[in-house]
Every structure is written in C-alpha cells, then in structure tokens.
Design an enzyme around this catalytic site. Sequence first.
Site, PDB file in Angstrom:
ATOM      1  N   GLU A  40     -13.145  -2.716  11.505  1.00 52.39           N
ATOM      2  CA  GLU A  40     -13.057  -1.949  10.255  1.00 52.39           C
ATOM      3  C   GLU A  40     -14.120  -2.387   9.255  1.00 52.39           C
ATOM      4  O   GLU A  40     -14.724  -1.558   8.577  1.00 52.39           O
ATOM      5  CB  GLU A  40     -11.665  -2.138   9.632  1.00 52.39           C
ATOM      6  CG  GLU A  40     -11.553  -1.541   8.244  1.00 52.39           C
ATOM      7  CD  GLU A  40     -10.175  -1.695   7.600  1.00 52.39           C
ATOM      8  OE1 GLU A  40      -9.257  -2.238   8.255  1.00 52.39           O
ATOM      9  OE2 GLU A  40     -10.022  -1.273   6.437  1.00 52.39           O
ATOM     10  N   ASP A  51      -8.481  -9.275   3.177  1.00 53.06           N
ATOM     11  CA  ASP A  51      -8.313  -8.232   4.193  1.00 53.06           C
ATOM     12  C   ASP A  51      -9.412  -8.240   5.260  1.00 53.06           C
ATOM     13  O   ASP A  51     -10.288  -7.376   5.223  1.00 53.06           O
ATOM     14  CB  ASP A  51      -8.283  -6.852   3.507  1.00 53.06           C
ATOM     15  CG  ASP A  51      -7.794  -5.756   4.438  1.00 53.06           C
ATOM     16  OD1 ASP A  51      -7.325  -6.090   5.533  1.00 53.06           O
ATOM     17  OD2 ASP A  51      -7.890  -4.581   4.064  1.00 53.06           O
ATOM     18  N   GLU A  93       0.813  -1.216   0.000  1.00 55.65           N
ATOM     19  CA  GLU A  93       0.000   0.000   0.000  1.00 55.65           C
ATOM     20  C   GLU A  93       0.849   1.269   0.000  1.00 55.65           C
ATOM     21  O   GLU A  93       0.600   2.208   0.754  1.00 55.65           O
ATOM     22  CB  GLU A  93      -0.967   0.001   1.191  1.00 55.65           C
ATOM     23  CG  GLU A  93      -1.930  -1.181   1.165  1.00 55.65           C
ATOM     24  CD  GLU A  93      -3.059  -1.092   2.165  1.00 55.65           C
ATOM     25  OE1 GLU A  93      -2.841  -0.575   3.264  1.00 55.65           O
ATOM     26  OE2 GLU A  93      -4.174  -1.542   1.824  1.00 55.65           O
TER      27      GLU A  93
HETATM   28  O1  GCW Z   1      -6.867  -2.731   4.198  1.00 61.07           O
HETATM   29  C1  GCW Z   1      -6.077  -2.030   4.936  1.00 61.07           C
HETATM   30  C2  GCW Z   1      -6.728  -1.087   5.890  1.00 61.07           C
HETATM   31  C3  GCW Z   1      -5.680  -0.083   6.245  1.00 61.07           C
HETATM   32  C4  GCW Z   1      -4.537  -0.824   6.929  1.00 61.07           C
HETATM   33  C5  GCW Z   1      -4.071  -1.951   6.009  1.00 61.07           C
HETATM   34  C6  GCW Z   1      -3.017  -2.807   6.684  1.00 61.07           C
HETATM   35  C7  GCW Z   1      -2.958  -0.030   8.517  1.00 61.07           C
HETATM   36  O2  GCW Z   1      -7.851  -0.512   5.305  1.00 61.07           O
HETATM   37  O3  GCW Z   1      -6.205   0.901   7.071  1.00 61.07           O
HETATM   38  O4  GCW Z   1      -3.475   0.029   7.218  1.00 61.07           O
HETATM   39  O5  GCW Z   1      -5.145  -2.761   5.674  1.00 61.07           O
HETATM   40  O6  GCW Z   1      -3.399  -3.738   7.363  1.00 61.07           O
HETATM   41  O7  GCW Z   1      -1.845  -2.531   6.522  1.00 61.07           O
END
Ligand code: GCW
Length: 651
Positions: free
Chosen positions: A341, A313, A240
């Site tokens: 989340e 996720d 990311e």
């Molecule tokens: O999908 C994502 C979440 C992010 C998170 C990421 C991760 C901390 O939406 O907020 O960042 O996973 O786990 O690294």
Amino acid sequence: MNRFMTLMMAIAAAVAIVSCAPREPEALLWLPGGDPDVEADIVIDPALDLHEDGFMIKDTPQGRQILAKTDVGAMYGKYALQRMERTGKASGVLDVREEPSYDRRILNHWDNLDNTVERGYAGWSIWHWGEPVPVRLIEEYSRLNASVGINGSVLNNVNASPEILRRDYLERVAQIADIMRPYGIHVYLSVNFSSPAALGGLPTSDPFDTEVQQWWKEKVSEIYGLIPDFGGFLVKANSEGLPGPQDFGRTHADGANMLADALAPYDGIVMWRAFVYSPKSSDRANQAVEEFEPLDGQFRDNVIIQIKNGPVDFQPREPFSPLFGRMSKTALMPELQITQEYLGFSNHLVYLVPLFKECLDSDTYCSGEGSTVAAITTGSVYPETYKTTAIAGVANIGRDANWCGHEFAQSSWYGFGRMAWDTGLSAEDIALEWLQQTFTSETEFTEPVLDMMMSSREAAVDYMMPLGFHHIFAWGHHYGPEPWCEIEGARPDWLPKYYHKADSLGVGFDRTRGGSCNVDQYHEPLASIYNSIATCPEDLLLWFHHVPWTHTMSSGRTLWDEICFRYDRGIKTARSYLSVWDEMKPYVDAERWEAVRAKLEIQESDARWWRDACVQYFGEFSGMPVPAYVEHPERPLDELKAIRLDMKHHN
Ligand code: GCW
C-alpha cells in the site's frame, strides 16, 4: 503523448483491478507442481515431545525419516526436505528439528464480497465470491502457503460487511475451508461489530445486551456446525468509522470478551485490532497505547490484540509500535503488511522481509534488554500470558497470473511465511532460497539479484520518505507524493501536513517531551534516546523531532542537504536495478524478464517523481538550494500538483 502521461497511464493500468489471463500455476512460483516429491519414511508419533506442527528429519541406518506428531507436521517436514534438496542443503547426514516460532501464521485478506481487494494490486479476489468455487486455485494457494508454514487465512476484509455471516456465505466459507484443511490451513473471518443489528435485526449490538450475546453464541455455533476447525474472528472496531463497543459506552475489552466467550467452547480466538485513532488525539501515534494499556489484564485468554508494526500505519519506515512493550497480561500479535500500500503497489521491487525483521527484532526493553517484539509475541517474555501465539500478514495476493502483480512481490509472501515459522532466519537467507527455487541457483544470477532485493527497502525509504518522514503520500490511494495535499473537511490526521509540519525553521513531528510526548510510551533507554536530537537514530529523526533545516547531520551535511542526498541516492539505487536486471537476461525466461524490466522502469521513474515533488516542495520552506552534487529536479512543481490518479480507495 508526453512521457509523463505515458507513465500515468502505465500506473493506472497497473493498479486497476482487472480480470486477468488464466494462470499457469506450476510455471510461476517457488514450488513445483504436485505433492513434495521427497525420499523419506514418514513416522507419525503422537507421543513425540514436539510442537504439533513441528518435525524432525533424521538419517538413520534404516534410511531418511521424517518424524512428526501430526500429519500436518509431517507435511511441513516434507516441504522442508524438498526445499533443502532444491537449495542444495540436503546432502550429508541430516539431523534436523524444527518447531514454529508462532502457533498461528496467518494471512489477512482484505477481500470484499464484490471481489474487489482493498489495497490489493494483483487483481480480483481469489475467492471468486458469487461465482463457482475455484477449487484448483484454492488448492494451489493452500499448497504455496503450506510449503512455507502459513496455517491460517482470514478470508475477508477487516472493513467487514455484516453479510459475511449470512448462511449462504458461511456455506461458501465452509467449502473453502474443506479445500484448505488437507494443507493444515484454518479459516478465520473478519466480523463487523454491529452484525447483530445490521444482519440479525436486533435493536442494538451492545455487548452487554443478553440478546446480542445470545445472537453471537448462536452464530458461532452455526459456524462450527459447518466448519469444525474454524479459527476465530478478526475485528476492527471503533476505527476509521467502523462500529464497536465504544458506540455503546463499552470498552474494547467488553467487546472482545463478548466474542471470546462465544468462541471459547470451540477453542476459537478473537484477534482484536489495536489500529485505532481519532482526530481528537493530539498525536495519532499515541492513541493505541492510550486506549489499550489501561485495559491490560481485562481480556479473556482467547483474545489476542493485533498490533500493526508501526504506531501510525505501515509506513516505509516507522519505529515499532510502543504498545508491544506496554501489555504484559494480554497476548499480543504483530500485523505486517505484505501488500505494498505504501511502497509503490505492485510496481516497485521492494523485498519486505528486512522491514518485517526490523520490527520483530526491535528491543522494547519492557522486561529488560532482549524483550524484542519477537520475544514478546512468541510468548517467551511473558509465557503465562500466552495461551496461543500468532502473527498476521496482510496478503498481496490476487487473480493475476503471477499472483502478486510483480514477480518479486511473491518473495514477500514467501518470506512472511518463512519468518513466521522461524523468526531467527535472516532476510538474506530467505531471499536467497526464494531466488534459488523461483529462478535459478546460478550464482551469476543469485548474487547480484540478492543484493538488489536486500537493498530495495532502504532504496524505497530513500526515494519516498527518508530520515523519518512519513505519510506524505497522495490522498486516498497512497501511490505517489503529495506533501502539499489539502482536502477541505478531511480529518487532519489523514493529511501529510499533519505529519511533516514543515515551516521556515525546519521540518518533522515533535514527539519529544516538549511535543506530543510519544517518546515516553517507549521504555528506557529508548525514551531518552529518542527524546534527544543528539541520540535519536537519524533514520527516525523527523519522526520524533522538528529539526532545523541547518541542523548538522552525522555526514557533516545540513539536514536540507541530507534530504536532497537521500532522495538522490534512492534514485541512483533504483536506476542501478535496471542495469543489474539487463545483465540477468540469460538466466530468466523472456516473459518474466520483460515483466520485471517494465516494472523497474516505472520504479526508477517514480523515484524521480518523488524527488521532484519533495525536494521542490520542502525547498520552498527551507529556502536553501539543492546541492550541486545531486541531480536536480526535472519537472516543475505545478505540473506535479496537477496529477490526479483515479484510484478508488478510501484513505
Ligand atoms: O490506513 C488504512 C488503510 C486502509 C485499511 C486500514 C486498516 C483495511 O489505508 O485501507 O483498511 O488502514 O488497516 O484497517
């Protein structure tokens, strides 16, 4: 103001990060104030044949004794005895021996240095960065963790700022570690891979560069000078948009090993996350195995690969990550998400231990039957590989007076700790003991409320993403439904259409041998079971298959009717919680009763929102009518499409 706007405002208020009223810790959680008040002699004997955190409780002619190898083990024994007393299990002659399933039972806080919490729905960071250290709050936090066996805390977000390694922050971290130490809790930090350049001013952060290696060695030495029992680093790299070894043409192993070498002299560990994916990959669910399996055997023995429970996720339901079954020469640890989340934030009552256990109890078959995720990660399948074992949970804790934003969200924190201590405990037993300690032992209360907790995860799957649907959340904040979402320029694997692939013929992601071949990342017999539409578990059907709308399900209904039926069932279950809770008024103080009631109303209303959005949107593809035996959508799709919740999180 119409009903819908009221709802939206309630959501916005509930999820906004606000500074909260001062807490009254003793009144609000499963633990009474003060040290555990138990009558037993403590016998510490370093020669005992016991895990260093383990304990025994024995009734001897001399009276009740707690025996342990260490002070921390004795403390766990005291908390266990207190719990037994409070849940009515301490009578009769006791002969108890407990050792933890995992050596390291760790909370991951996604807390930023500006005190915001990524995916946090319970207020600002409890570390109060930049303000006086909140000693009493951190003591209380430590006591709560110790009482369920949690012994590690990663203080900062995996999206780590290099600044955390600045001297002033490290001094602050050392103060926090000093407060936690008497409770057996070790502090860990998330680090940013480009810290040598970003903080240290070096021209590169290439792990093969000797100056970079030296920078990390000096930084680690500085940390251990301040915190002699520091636990180690957690790293999110090349994921990311975060930097990592691949930026320099190196592998995850090269990066992890450089940090591991710096930490090894102090017995520190590296928890290296496997949460990686790129828009180039044909299937996001495939990528962790593609990147990590070839590196098996190349990691130092103080590196543990931290793997999210599902391959995408933390969705309401995913199959377990196939990576758990694909590395025998590298230590692996599960990462579970306690913060909701993807499960309605702190607005929905969703007790998560059934979800956690579903992952841990999954059989990977990597070394024959019984090679469950729990068996692998507790070191019993490949014992020679595991120098230490660990499990992580992403914390749902903030400054809210009730710590987690929802009274019942505490149960998932509590449950994570209990399950990390003993993977053999049932979700139901954990929920019951939490209820008894947090509310009352009266069965008129515990029985219906236990049923509510135990059904809550399935209810959420039903009203959000039944039958293997996944990631059809609204863009960015992941609160409500947005299966239609399109954002120009966004990476495709952040968008719902990538996951549901609805068309006039059917719906679902084809991960079979005719599709992305994700099924073949699983060992037999699972690969073939998942590959065939006839044998794939229906709860994962749309995860693995693109299924015709008219496909006949085991219920006899068509896929389309079954989708409608599941959304409807989810709403009805959520609605039933309101009447259950109404009956519970005599057993709960007014403040907590009202707070839970208000949240249950939001939950029921959100369940209808999900149904309205998904049934109408997917109905445009199926072209089939909503069956007569379910409640029909209420609000028009256009109205739902116009909803914009202003919550600032990256996707
Ligand atoms: O999908 C994502 C979440 C992010 C998170 C990421 C991760 C901390 O939406 O907020 O960042 O996973 O786990 O690294």
